[in-house]
Write a protein that holds these residues in place. Structure first.
Motif, mmCIF file in Angstrom:
data_model
loop_
_atom_site.group_PDB
_atom_site.id
_atom_site.type_symbol
_atom_site.label_atom_id
_atom_site.label_comp_id
_atom_site.label_asym_id
_atom_site.label_seq_id
_atom_site.Cartn_x
_atom_site.Cartn_y
_atom_site.Cartn_z
ATOM 1 N N ILE A 112 0.857 -1.174 0.000
ATOM 2 C CA ILE A 112 0.000 0.000 0.000
ATOM 3 C C ILE A 112 0.904 1.238 0.000
ATOM 4 C CG2 ILE A 112 -1.782 1.292 1.219
ATOM 5 C CD1 ILE A 112 -2.794 -1.340 0.181
ATOM 6 N N VAL A 113 0.773 2.074 -1.037
ATOM 7 C CA VAL A 113 1.629 3.259 -1.132
ATOM 8 C C VAL A 113 0.882 4.541 -0.776
ATOM 9 C CG1 VAL A 113 3.175 2.192 -2.804
ATOM 10 C CG2 VAL A 113 1.218 3.526 -3.613
ATOM 11 N N GLU A 114 -0.458 4.488 -0.756
ATOM 12 C CA GLU A 114 -1.228 5.659 -0.333
ATOM 13 C C GLU A 114 -2.628 5.223 0.047
ATOM 14 O OE1 GLU A 114 -2.306 10.263 -1.708
ATOM 15 O OE2 GLU A 114 -1.114 8.978 -3.012
ATOM 16 N N THR A 115 -3.178 5.852 1.075
ATOM 17 C CA THR A 115 -4.564 5.616 1.464
ATOM 18 C C THR A 115 -5.153 6.920 1.986
ATOM 19 O OG1 THR A 115 -6.030 4.353 2.929
ATOM 20 C CG2 THR A 115 -3.820 4.795 3.755
ATOM 21 N N ALA A 116 -6.406 7.194 1.558
ATOM 22 C CA ALA A 116 -7.047 8.463 1.910
ATOM 23 C C ALA A 116 -8.527 8.390 1.597
ATOM 24 C CB ALA A 116 -6.417 9.614 1.122
ATOM 25 N N PRO A 117 -9.343 9.298 2.165
ATOM 26 C CA PRO A 117 -10.729 9.416 1.705
ATOM 27 C C PRO A 117 -10.754 9.658 0.201
ATOM 28 C CG PRO A 117 -10.391 10.687 3.708
ATOM 29 C CD PRO A 117 -9.036 10.219 3.275
ATOM 30 N N ALA A 118 -11.740 9.076 -0.484
ATOM 31 C CA ALA A 118 -11.758 9.098 -1.948
ATOM 32 C C ALA A 118 -11.670 10.514 -2.504
ATOM 33 C CB ALA A 118 -13.019 8.405 -2.460
ATOM 34 N N ARG A 119 -12.444 11.438 -1.950
ATOM 35 C CA ARG A 119 -12.451 12.802 -2.482
ATOM 36 C C ARG A 119 -11.075 13.454 -2.376
ATOM 37 N NH1 ARG A 119 -17.334 16.636 -0.782
ATOM 38 N NH2 ARG A 119 -18.360 14.913 -1.883
ATOM 39 N N ALA A 120 -10.415 13.281 -1.229
ATOM 40 C CA ALA A 120 -9.084 13.861 -1.042
ATOM 41 C C ALA A 120 -8.059 13.213 -1.952
ATOM 42 C CB ALA A 120 -8.664 13.719 0.420
ATOM 43 N N MET A 121 -8.179 11.913 -2.139
ATOM 44 C CA MET A 121 -7.235 11.189 -2.981
ATOM 45 C C MET A 121 -7.279 11.680 -4.424
ATOM 46 S SD MET A 121 -5.106 8.434 -3.108
ATOM 47 C CE MET A 121 -5.595 7.169 -1.941
ATOM 48 N N PHE A 122 -8.470 11.807 -4.980
ATOM 49 C CA PHE A 122 -8.578 12.186 -6.383
ATOM 50 C C PHE A 122 -8.341 13.683 -6.593
ATOM 51 C CE2 PHE A 122 -10.767 8.108 -6.466
ATOM 52 C CZ PHE A 122 -10.251 7.549 -7.620
ATOM 53 N N LYS A 123 -8.550 14.473 -5.563
ATOM 54 C CA LYS A 123 -8.328 15.906 -5.688
ATOM 55 C C LYS A 123 -6.857 16.268 -5.560
ATOM 56 C CE LYS A 123 -9.646 20.361 -3.656
ATOM 57 N NZ LYS A 123 -10.426 21.030 -2.578
ATOM 58 N N ALA A 124 -6.163 15.642 -4.614
ATOM 59 C CA ALA A 124 -4.764 16.021 -4.361
ATOM 60 C C ALA A 124 -3.982 14.807 -3.872
ATOM 61 C CB ALA A 124 -4.710 17.155 -3.337
ATOM 62 N N PRO A 125 -3.609 13.886 -4.765
ATOM 63 C CA PRO A 125 -2.825 12.719 -4.347
ATOM 64 C C PRO A 125 -1.439 13.129 -3.870
ATOM 65 C CG PRO A 125 -2.887 12.865 -6.742
ATOM 66 C CD PRO A 125 -3.834 13.912 -6.228
ATOM 67 N N LEU A 126 -0.875 12.332 -2.969
ATOM 68 C CA LEU A 126 0.451 12.628 -2.437
ATOM 69 C C LEU A 126 1.552 11.797 -3.084
ATOM 70 C CD1 LEU A 126 -0.334 12.911 1.392
ATOM 71 C CD2 LEU A 126 0.097 14.762 -0.226
ATOM 72 N N HIS A 127 1.237 10.563 -3.443
ATOM 73 C CA HIS A 127 2.269 9.690 -4.007
ATOM 74 C C HIS A 127 2.337 9.889 -5.527
ATOM 75 C CE1 HIS A 127 4.683 6.128 -4.850
ATOM 76 N NE2 HIS A 127 4.871 6.002 -3.553
ATOM 77 N N ARG A 145 -1.575 16.002 6.322
ATOM 78 C CA ARG A 145 -2.929 16.111 5.779
ATOM 79 C C ARG A 145 -3.959 15.549 6.752
ATOM 80 N NH1 ARG A 145 -3.364 15.602 0.103
ATOM 81 N NH2 ARG A 145 -2.011 17.132 -0.889
ATOM 82 N N GLY A 146 -3.538 15.211 7.962
ATOM 83 C CA GLY A 146 -4.424 14.515 8.880
ATOM 84 C C GLY A 146 -4.169 13.025 8.825
ATOM 85 N N GLU A 147 -4.557 12.310 9.878
ATOM 86 C CA GLU A 147 -4.218 10.895 9.998
ATOM 87 C C GLU A 147 -4.921 10.016 8.983
ATOM 88 O OE1 GLU A 147 -7.374 9.433 13.386
ATOM 89 O OE2 GLU A 147 -5.439 10.207 14.030
ATOM 90 N N ASN A 148 -5.946 10.520 8.302
ATOM 91 C CA ASN A 148 -6.671 9.707 7.325
ATOM 92 C C ASN A 148 -6.046 9.738 5.939
ATOM 93 O OD1 ASN A 148 -8.604 8.809 9.143
ATOM 94 N ND2 ASN A 148 -9.904 10.597 8.822
ATOM 95 N N HIS A 149 -4.996 10.530 5.744
ATOM 96 C CA HIS A 149 -4.310 10.577 4.442
ATOM 97 C C HIS A 149 -2.847 10.225 4.672
ATOM 98 C CE1 HIS A 149 -4.287 12.609 0.232
ATOM 99 N NE2 HIS A 149 -3.463 11.574 0.276
ATOM 100 N N ARG A 150 -2.473 9.031 4.202
ATOM 101 C CA ARG A 150 -1.111 8.545 4.417
ATOM 102 C C ARG A 150 -0.478 8.162 3.080
ATOM 103 N NH1 ARG A 150 -1.136 3.711 8.219
ATOM 104 N NH2 ARG A 150 -2.933 3.093 6.958
#
Length: 325
Positions: free
Chosen positions: A233-248, A310-315
């Motif tokens: 797993i290289v990234e995990t986040a709420p769907a909206r945050a993931m598609f709006k601003a991915p980190l990996h 980004r908060g604990e829900n976005h890793r």
């Protein structure tokens, strides 16, 4: 998300194939499909797991439902060990919907026999109870009662997938693992099946694990997304945050490569090549050879999956994550 809210907990989950030695002492090649995955699933959510073919999504799904045993690590359902228990009570609580709807159904059994099997073997229901549940179940998936006496080859792909969903629901599960459930269907039928899944989730209080390579489908159905690359797993986040601003950078590459309506495709640069050799994994981050943000430390050590302001829900598992305004 509190620890008490976790319905399923995966800790350091790994699965290898091959290895050992031949009778002559030569070492056999070993492939690691899943590499130390730790992930939680909250009750009532839809967790989307995405990644390229060969990244380990389906192997992870098969371990969740007991079709494959972990080589290391464990899976807990409501605090009970799911990976080693094998009891009917735990087995029925996590059910599977397969990618190919027709080949996943026994061609020698009628739909009635297919749907009654979980009721008989996992729930221990008598004939009268099974009959009552069958009528409700076939209605819930929008199929006609006369279909119960037919065989799988008599149905279209969309109808067969509804039967596959009904078979999973026949055991009254808490969690349904859906492995590419609409990839073999026409686009119009995909929409019908996705709407059906959404309704069943609300009506039955289900929790979904949705495996897919189609980011548009995952964005429409998932509440949270986990991105897999090379078994991790290289990234995990709420769907909206993931598609709006991915980190990996790999997540960004996936999103930019997907033909999603109303989204302007960006460019990240870097190599869009293939996964590393699974029989000879590279040191450090496995995405380093393809990453435009690679530095020397990326090639030496695998970055931990951790929060990035980004908060604990976005890793993300990245030493040099993307930045957004």
């Amino acid at each position: 998300m509190s620890e008490d809210a976790h319905l399923i907990e995966m800790r350091d989950l790994a699965r290898t194939f091959g290895g050992g030695r031949t009778v002559f002492g030569a070492r056999k090649p070993q492939l690691t499909a899943v590499r130390g995955v730790s992930l939680d699933l909250a009750k009532g959510e839809t967790l989307g797991i995405v990644g390229e073919s060969g990244c380990g999504k389906s192997t992870l799904a098969r371990m969740l439902v007991g079709l494959d045993r972990p080589t290391a690590g464990g899976i807990r359902l409501d605090g009970e060990d799911l990976s080693s228990s094998g009891t009917k009570a735990l087995a029925r609580r996590v059910q599977y919907v397969f990618q190919d709807p027709v080949s996943s159904l026994n061609p020698r059994q009628t739909i009635r026999e297919i749907l009654e099997a979980p009721m008989r073997h996992l729930l221990g229901l008598g004939r009268a109870e099974r009959e009552a549940r069958l009528a409700k179940l076939i209605e819930d998936v929008n199929l006609r009662p006369e279909f119960l006496e037919r065989y799988p080859h008599e149905f279209s792909g969309g109808q067969a997938q509804r039967i596959g969903i009904a078979r999973a629901l026949a055991a009254e599960p808490d969690v349904v693992v859906l492995d590419e459930p609409v990839s073999a269907l026409d686009v119009s039928v995909q929409a019908q099946v996705l709407n059906l899944l959404d309704r069943l989730k609300r009506e039955r209080g289900l929790t979904y694990v949705f495996i897919s390579h189609d980011l548009a489908v995952v964005e429409s159905i998932a509440t949270r997304v986990a991105v897999m690359y090379f078994g991790e797993i290289v990234e995990t986040a709420p769907a909206r945050a993931m598609f709006k601003a991915p980190l990996h950078p790999y997540t960004k590459l996936l999103i930019d490569s997907a033909p999603v309506p109303n989204r302007k495709r960006g460019t990240l640069g870097g190599d869009s090549g293939e996964l590393p050799d699974p029989y000879d994994p590279p040191p450090g981050c496995p995405f380093a050879a393809r990453c435009p943000r690679v530095e020397a430390d990326c090639r030496e050590t695998m970055p931990p999956l951790e929060t990035k302001n980004r908060g604990e829900n976005h890793r993300a598992a990245c030493f040099h994550p993307l930045t957004w305004p």
